[in-house]
Design a protein around this motif. Structure first.
Motif, PDB file in Angstrom:
ATOM      1  N   HIS A 630       0.876  -1.169   0.000  1.00 29.56           N
ATOM      2  CA  HIS A 630       0.000   0.000   0.000  1.00 29.56           C
ATOM      3  C   HIS A 630       0.915   1.221   0.000  1.00 29.56           C
ATOM      4  O   HIS A 630       1.144   1.847   1.030  1.00 29.56           O
ATOM      5  CB  HIS A 630      -0.898  -0.050   1.245  1.00 29.56           C
ATOM      6  CG  HIS A 630      -1.867   1.072   1.349  1.00 29.56           C
ATOM      7  ND1 HIS A 630      -2.314   1.545   2.553  1.00 29.56           N
ATOM      8  CD2 HIS A 630      -2.477   1.826   0.415  1.00 29.56           C
ATOM      9  CE1 HIS A 630      -3.167   2.534   2.356  1.00 29.56           C
ATOM     10  NE2 HIS A 630      -3.268   2.728   1.067  1.00 29.56           N
ATOM     11  N   ILE A 634       0.795   7.079  -2.641  1.00 27.80           N
ATOM     12  CA  ILE A 634      -0.294   6.619  -3.515  1.00 27.80           C
ATOM     13  C   ILE A 634      -1.242   5.768  -2.674  1.00 27.80           C
ATOM     14  O   ILE A 634      -1.331   4.541  -2.818  1.00 27.80           O
ATOM     15  CB  ILE A 634       0.266   5.818  -4.711  1.00 27.80           C
ATOM     16  CG1 ILE A 634       1.471   6.512  -5.321  1.00 27.80           C
ATOM     17  CG2 ILE A 634      -0.805   5.642  -5.781  1.00 27.80           C
ATOM     18  CD1 ILE A 634       2.140   5.718  -6.417  1.00 27.80           C
ATOM     19  N   ASP A 635      -1.970   6.400  -1.764  1.00 28.43           N
ATOM     20  CA  ASP A 635      -2.754   5.667  -0.786  1.00 28.43           C
ATOM     21  C   ASP A 635      -3.921   4.911  -1.400  1.00 28.43           C
ATOM     22  O   ASP A 635      -4.481   4.018  -0.750  1.00 28.43           O
ATOM     23  CB  ASP A 635      -3.280   6.634   0.288  1.00 28.43           C
ATOM     24  CG  ASP A 635      -2.150   7.261   1.090  1.00 28.43           C
ATOM     25  OD1 ASP A 635      -1.115   6.597   1.240  1.00 28.43           O
ATOM     26  OD2 ASP A 635      -2.320   8.401   1.555  1.00 28.43           O
ATOM     27  N   TRP A 636      -4.299   5.240  -2.615  1.00 29.11           N
ATOM     28  CA  TRP A 636      -5.461   4.593  -3.218  1.00 29.11           C
ATOM     29  C   TRP A 636      -5.107   3.270  -3.899  1.00 29.11           C
ATOM     30  O   TRP A 636      -5.993   2.538  -4.354  1.00 29.11           O
ATOM     31  CB  TRP A 636      -6.103   5.521  -4.258  1.00 29.11           C
ATOM     32  CG  TRP A 636      -5.119   6.085  -5.258  1.00 29.11           C
ATOM     33  CD1 TRP A 636      -4.456   7.261  -5.162  1.00 29.11           C
ATOM     34  CD2 TRP A 636      -4.691   5.472  -6.481  1.00 29.11           C
ATOM     35  NE1 TRP A 636      -3.630   7.440  -6.253  1.00 29.11           N
ATOM     36  CE2 TRP A 636      -3.766   6.350  -7.068  1.00 29.11           C
ATOM     37  CE3 TRP A 636      -4.997   4.283  -7.129  1.00 29.11           C
ATOM     38  CZ2 TRP A 636      -3.140   6.061  -8.282  1.00 29.11           C
ATOM     39  CZ3 TRP A 636      -4.379   3.993  -8.338  1.00 29.11           C
ATOM     40  CH2 TRP A 636      -3.460   4.884  -8.899  1.00 29.11           C
ATOM     41  N   SER A 670      -7.638  -0.460  -6.609  1.00 29.92           N
ATOM     42  CA  SER A 670      -7.637   0.961  -6.245  1.00 29.92           C
ATOM     43  C   SER A 670      -8.880   1.252  -5.431  1.00 29.92           C
ATOM     44  O   SER A 670      -9.939   0.650  -5.628  1.00 29.92           O
ATOM     45  CB  SER A 670      -7.614   1.841  -7.497  1.00 29.92           C
ATOM     46  OG  SER A 670      -8.792   1.654  -8.267  1.00 29.92           O
ATOM     47  N   GLU A 671      -8.762   2.191  -4.492  1.00 27.52           N
ATOM     48  CA  GLU A 671      -9.885   2.616  -3.662  1.00 27.52           C
ATOM     49  C   GLU A 671     -10.035   4.114  -3.779  1.00 27.52           C
ATOM     50  O   GLU A 671      -9.038   4.851  -3.725  1.00 27.52           O
ATOM     51  CB  GLU A 671      -9.645   2.200  -2.206  1.00 27.52           C
ATOM     52  CG  GLU A 671      -9.562   0.690  -2.020  1.00 27.52           C
ATOM     53  CD  GLU A 671      -9.260   0.282  -0.587  1.00 27.52           C
ATOM     54  OE1 GLU A 671      -8.858   1.172   0.193  1.00 27.52           O
ATOM     55  OE2 GLU A 671      -9.413  -0.897  -0.255  1.00 27.52           O
ATOM     56  N   PHE A 672     -11.268   4.592  -3.905  1.00 27.78           N
ATOM     57  CA  PHE A 672     -11.475   6.006  -4.189  1.00 27.78           C
ATOM     58  C   PHE A 672     -12.899   6.420  -3.840  1.00 27.78           C
ATOM     59  O   PHE A 672     -13.778   5.582  -3.626  1.00 27.78           O
ATOM     60  CB  PHE A 672     -11.207   6.290  -5.674  1.00 27.78           C
ATOM     61  CG  PHE A 672     -11.990   5.419  -6.619  1.00 27.78           C
ATOM     62  CD1 PHE A 672     -13.240   5.787  -7.070  1.00 27.78           C
ATOM     63  CD2 PHE A 672     -11.475   4.189  -7.035  1.00 27.78           C
ATOM     64  CE1 PHE A 672     -13.965   4.990  -7.935  1.00 27.78           C
ATOM     65  CE2 PHE A 672     -12.191   3.361  -7.893  1.00 27.78           C
ATOM     66  CZ  PHE A 672     -13.444   3.777  -8.345  1.00 27.78           C
ATOM     67  N   ASP A 673     -13.130   7.713  -3.784  1.00 33.82           N
ATOM     68  CA  ASP A 673     -14.455   8.309  -3.668  1.00 33.82           C
ATOM     69  C   ASP A 673     -14.668   9.242  -4.848  1.00 33.82           C
ATOM     70  O   ASP A 673     -13.716   9.866  -5.343  1.00 33.82           O
ATOM     71  CB  ASP A 673     -14.598   9.106  -2.368  1.00 33.82           C
ATOM     72  CG  ASP A 673     -14.569   8.214  -1.131  1.00 33.82           C
ATOM     73  OD1 ASP A 673     -14.890   7.023  -1.264  1.00 33.82           O
ATOM     74  OD2 ASP A 673     -14.219   8.725  -0.047  1.00 33.82           O
ATOM     75  N   ILE A 674     -15.902   9.332  -5.314  1.00 33.34           N
ATOM     76  CA  ILE A 674     -16.248  10.276  -6.375  1.00 33.34           C
ATOM     77  C   ILE A 674     -17.305  11.224  -5.825  1.00 33.34           C
ATOM     78  O   ILE A 674     -18.490  10.884  -5.727  1.00 33.34           O
ATOM     79  CB  ILE A 674     -16.770   9.552  -7.628  1.00 33.34           C
ATOM     80  CG1 ILE A 674     -15.719   8.566  -8.155  1.00 33.34           C
ATOM     81  CG2 ILE A 674     -17.127  10.569  -8.715  1.00 33.34           C
ATOM     82  CD1 ILE A 674     -16.179   7.783  -9.368  1.00 33.34           C
ATOM     83  N   LYS A 679     -19.112   6.426  -2.649  1.00 31.46           N
ATOM     84  CA  LYS A 679     -18.204   6.346  -1.515  1.00 31.46           C
ATOM     85  C   LYS A 679     -17.670   4.917  -1.363  1.00 31.46           C
ATOM     86  O   LYS A 679     -18.306   3.938  -1.760  1.00 31.46           O
ATOM     87  CB  LYS A 679     -18.929   6.755  -0.220  1.00 31.46           C
ATOM     88  CG  LYS A 679     -19.404   8.205  -0.208  1.00 31.46           C
ATOM     89  CD  LYS A 679     -18.235   9.160  -0.117  1.00 31.46           C
ATOM     90  CE  LYS A 679     -18.708  10.597   0.056  1.00 31.46           C
ATOM     91  NZ  LYS A 679     -17.567  11.543   0.169  1.00 31.46           N
ATOM     92  N   ASN A 680     -16.486   4.835  -0.758  1.00 28.42           N
ATOM     93  CA  ASN A 680     -15.844   3.531  -0.516  1.00 28.42           C
ATOM     94  C   ASN A 680     -15.805   2.691  -1.792  1.00 28.42           C
ATOM     95  O   ASN A 680     -16.048   1.481  -1.781  1.00 28.42           O
ATOM     96  CB  ASN A 680     -16.559   2.755   0.584  1.00 28.42           C
ATOM     97  CG  ASN A 680     -16.560   3.494   1.911  1.00 28.42           C
ATOM     98  OD1 ASN A 680     -15.566   4.096   2.289  1.00 28.42           O
ATOM     99  ND2 ASN A 680     -17.688   3.453   2.610  1.00 28.42           N
ATOM    100  N   TYR A 682     -14.169   0.996  -5.305  1.00 27.32           N
ATOM    101  CA  TYR A 682     -12.968   0.225  -5.618  1.00 27.32           C
ATOM    102  C   TYR A 682     -13.027  -0.244  -7.079  1.00 27.32           C
ATOM    103  O   TYR A 682     -14.103  -0.338  -7.685  1.00 27.32           O
ATOM    104  CB  TYR A 682     -12.843  -0.998  -4.707  1.00 27.32           C
ATOM    105  CG  TYR A 682     -13.917  -2.033  -4.963  1.00 27.32           C
ATOM    106  CD1 TYR A 682     -13.713  -3.084  -5.859  1.00 27.32           C
ATOM    107  CD2 TYR A 682     -15.166  -1.937  -4.338  1.00 27.32           C
ATOM    108  CE1 TYR A 682     -14.708  -4.003  -6.117  1.00 27.32           C
ATOM    109  CE2 TYR A 682     -16.159  -2.865  -4.587  1.00 27.32           C
ATOM    110  CZ  TYR A 682     -15.927  -3.898  -5.483  1.00 27.32           C
ATOM    111  OH  TYR A 682     -16.913  -4.794  -5.751  1.00 27.32           O
TER     112      TYR A 682
END
Length: 765
Positions: A630, A634-636, A670-674, A679-680, A682
């Motif tokens: 991880h 680049i935490d995502w 990858s993990e992200f929010d838009i 939310k949460n 991937y």
């Protein structure tokens, strides 16, 4: 047994008049910021709540005495607080620190219920949510995401778990806290559980006879049922999944309601699928299936007792394929097929004393397995010459059994009990002593006989303890078990041949022990060394078979002189973990005496090759290794890689059958929010490479290697105030044609399932 369940459950309802104990406080991070949505759960009480916008929480109806509270929140290290409560109101403020990759789970399948990182035994955990994220179409497919776990499959509807090369009766399955008994000796007898009502699964890879007795020689798969709703809340949910390959559907609807002391769950699920499609476009005839599942639960707790009563009913109709024949899209299995009715009732009681606790758990399972064939010889009915008085069978053999519809019908009734006393804990020592047992009856009502009528009585006593040092823990235990097995004499006439099943009266005894030590070898490196012995008494098929087993197309001959299997396994694991990198390596060596297996005789009877059960000492060895990266900043991004291998050999130099091929899986996620509408979220891509399997037994063929590519995407969506969870997966994206070494259709050259698009939505109403 019904009276026992009623009496135990009424213990809880009779103790309503005691004063309420309340725990409350505030949850914050290391910078004193309040945390909203932290889960607070008391596992023994089956109650929980969440923190509000100010980080405050309140938990009522907590017993006096010793309890454990679990505080967990995504992105933070979980906290377990052990409390000795002696007053009616307790203030407890909690500070959480930032965690690593994921939220740790509390292990339920081991006796002291610690976090994964604190547990002396290495136990793998997979939640149902994670299984669905990875596109697992069935519960057994989801299990194979755990390194070291495979499945013996018959199409898409039937799967049997394999742990490090051991399967069947060598792997014990628990659900609702009771051992699952569903005639699992048969090669075509699947797990028989639906995803519905399952919260997570824990896997013990290695002998667990100390904890669970006979049949836990190879390991344990422990399914945790879904939790009750948070205190004073109501939750309703609808889950819908669609599977493109089988044009299949899974629909589930659930209701959960919790008050201060009473809690309820009701959930219904229905699945149906067409024959599965292989990459050349053909469908494998009669692999269609449908299942109906019902789960219900009621819980009650006060400051003296916590009771939980659960019920599961499943009705399955599974087609049994005979190859790729006519092509159609019917959803009704044709002949041959299996119809399985399964009922599971479990009752769990935790009784709290001043500083100790008593667990009383009972369970009842009724499994009715019927097999229907094209021609099962109405004129060639059984000549059951019972030498024992069997009036109960005659009473049960009513009109429904005289209809001669089922070629094979077996009814298995199992009553389980488990009593554990948790001695008062000191700062460094915890001890548990208990007794477990099983009373089981098998009866036949079909025209054919696979195994005879039988009765089994298991009884075991054990004690185990754990000693905690500053940075290490030592756990040890000892157990004694006895199994009594009685069968009835039967003689079956088939094609002018008489197949006899002599009466047996057997007793099997065994001592088992385990010793485990967890310590920090170096900074941030956790080391576990576990030594454990296990045993397994021969099952009815191995002792008594004498005829064609149509599910495996073999004429099988049992051996009443088989000895108990005994094994001794050494496990070593190393784990390194920080905020951005995780590494693990697990190694094992399993020495197995009196390994029972089927050996071909070279003869043919009733048109089938003859196999007989025999024994030989054997060994299995191998392990798993993996990383999880991880990278910062680049935490995502998450990079995961795991390799697993196992080799199984007899002492005579031959390889063991049904050993999975080596496997290497690589996943990029990858993990992200838009903004506010997703939310949460991937997105993932995984490549699972299975290598050639050339280490095969005398009646197996080599298997070619293959690679499968899978894609996944999903998250929590909020569209015009409508909130729901979405998962979408494309499995075997390039429609690779492959045959798993553990596929029971391999002998017919039938490939596994081709490309499959799976989409699922879940609404909390």
């Amino acid at each position: 047994m019904q009276k026992i369940i009623q009496a135990l459950f009424l213990i809880g309802t009779s103790l309503v008049g005691y004063s309420q104990v309340t725990i409350s406080g505030t949850i914050s991070d290391s910078e004193k910021n309040s945390l909203f949505g932290v889960e607070i759960y008391a596992k023994d009480l089956h109650i929980g709540t969440t923190s509000d916008i100010d980080g405050k929480y309140t938990l009522k109806n907590v017993p006096h005495g010793h309890i454990e509270l679990i505080f967990s929140f995504i992105g933070y290290e979980p906290v377990i607080k052990e409390l000795d409560i002696h007053k009616d109101i307790t203030d407890l403020n909690i500070e959480l620190t930032e965690g690593v990759f994921h939220m740790e789970e509390v292990i339920i399948s081991t006796p002291f219920n610690r976090l994964q990182s604190q547990n002396v035994m290495k136990v793998e955990v997979e939640t149902l949510k994670e299984m669905r994220k990875k596109g697992a179409p069935t519960l057994i497919d989801g299990l194979t995401n755990v390194a070291g776990v495979s499945q013996i499959s018959t199409g898409t509807s039937i799967g049997k778990p394999v742990i490090r090369g051991l399967s069947g009766n060598r792997v014990l399955v628990y659900t609702q806290g009771v051992r699952l008994e569903n005639q699992q000796f048969g090669g075509e007898h699947g797990l028989g559980l639906n995803q519905s009502g399952i919260e997570s699964v824990e896997v013990i890879k290695g002998p667990a006879s100390l904890l669970y007795g006979s049949d836990a020689l190879g390991g344990v798969i422990y399914f945790n049922p879904e939790k009750f709703a948070a205190e004073n809340s109501f939750v309703s949910s609808i889950n819908q999944q669609y599977f493109s390959n089988t044009q299949g559907s899974s629909t589930s609807f659930g209701l959960k309601k919790s008050f201060n002391q009473w809690k309820y769950i009701l959930r219904g699920t229905h699945d149906n699928h067409l024959d599965y499609k292989i990459p050349n476009g053909d469908r494998v005839t009669n692999t269609r299936f449908n299942e109906t599942n019902l789960n219900a639960a009621v819980g009650y707790n006060n400051e003296l007792i916590s009771s939980e009563l659960r019920y599961n009913y499943s009705l399955s109709n599974l087609g049994l394929t005979e190859g790729i024949e006519h092509q159609e899209k019917s959803r009704t299995p044709e002949l041959p097929n299996q119809k399985i009715n399964n009922h599971i009732v479990s009752l769990h009681n935790h009784i709290f004393f001043d500083k100790s606790k008593l667990d009383i758990n009972v369970g009842y399972i009724f499994n009715d397995r019927s097999e229907f064939e094209d021609e099962h010889g109405h004129d060639e009915h059984d000549d059951h010459d019972d030498h024992d008085d069997h009036e109960d069978e005659e009473d049960h053999d009513d009109e429904e059994h005289h209809e001669d519809e089922a070629a094979l019908q077996m009814e298995l009734s199992t009553f389980n009990y488990d009593i554990k006393y948790h001695f008062p804990k000191s700062e460094s020592v915890a001890i548990i002593a208990g007794a477990q047992g099983m009373i089981q009856t098998n009866r036949n009502f079909g025209e054919e006989l696979l195994i005879p009528n039988a009765r089994i009585n298991d009884f075991g006593i054990f004690t185990t303890g754990i000693l905690d040092f500053d940075k290490s823990s030592l756990m040890a235990g000892l157990r004694f078990d006895n199994r009594l097995l009685e069968t009835e004499y039967h003689a079956v006439e088939h094609e002018d041949e008489v197949h006899e099943f002599p009466a047996l009266d057997k007793s099997y005894n065994s001592f088992t022990a385990s010793l485990g030590y967890k310590f920090d070898l170096f900074k941030d490196i956790t080391t576990r060394i576990n030594l454990a012995s296990g045993f397994r008494a021969p099952n009815l098929a191995e002792l008594t078979s004498n005829g064609v087993h149509h599910g495996t197309n073999r004429f099988e001959i049992g051996n009443p002189n088989l000895d108990t299997e005994q094994n001794f396994q050494t496990d070593v694991s190393l784990e390194y973990e920080n905020k951005h990198f995780e590494f693990f390596v697990n190694g094992f060596y399993n020495n197995l005496n009196n390994y029972i297996y089927l050996n071909p005789t070279g003869e043919v009877e009733d048109g089938a090759d003859v196999f007989e059960y025999t024994q030989e000492n054997a060994k299995l060895y191998g392990g798993e290794v993996g990383i999880h990266l991880h990278p910062h900043p680049i935490d995502w991004l998450h990079l995961e890689s795991a390799f697993e291998m196992v080799i199984g050999e007899q002492n005579n130099g031959d390889y063991l059958p049904l050993i999975p091929a080596n496997n290497w899986t690589n996943t990029f996620r990858s993990e992200f929010d838009i903004k506010d509408w997703m939310k949460n979220a991937y997105a993932s891509i995984s490549v699972a490479t299975t290598f050639e399997q050339n280490n095969v037994s005398g009646f197996e063929n080599n298997s070619a290697g293959y690679s499968l590519v899978n894609f996944g995407i999903g998250g929590n969506l909020n569209i015009k105030s409508v909130k729901f969870n979405l998962t979408a997966n494309l499995n075997n994206a390039f429609d690779e044609s492959y045959i798993s070494h553990l596929s029971r259709l391999k002998g017919d050259g039938i490939p596994n399932i081709g490309r499959n698009f799976i989409i699922g939505v879940n609404f909390n109403l």
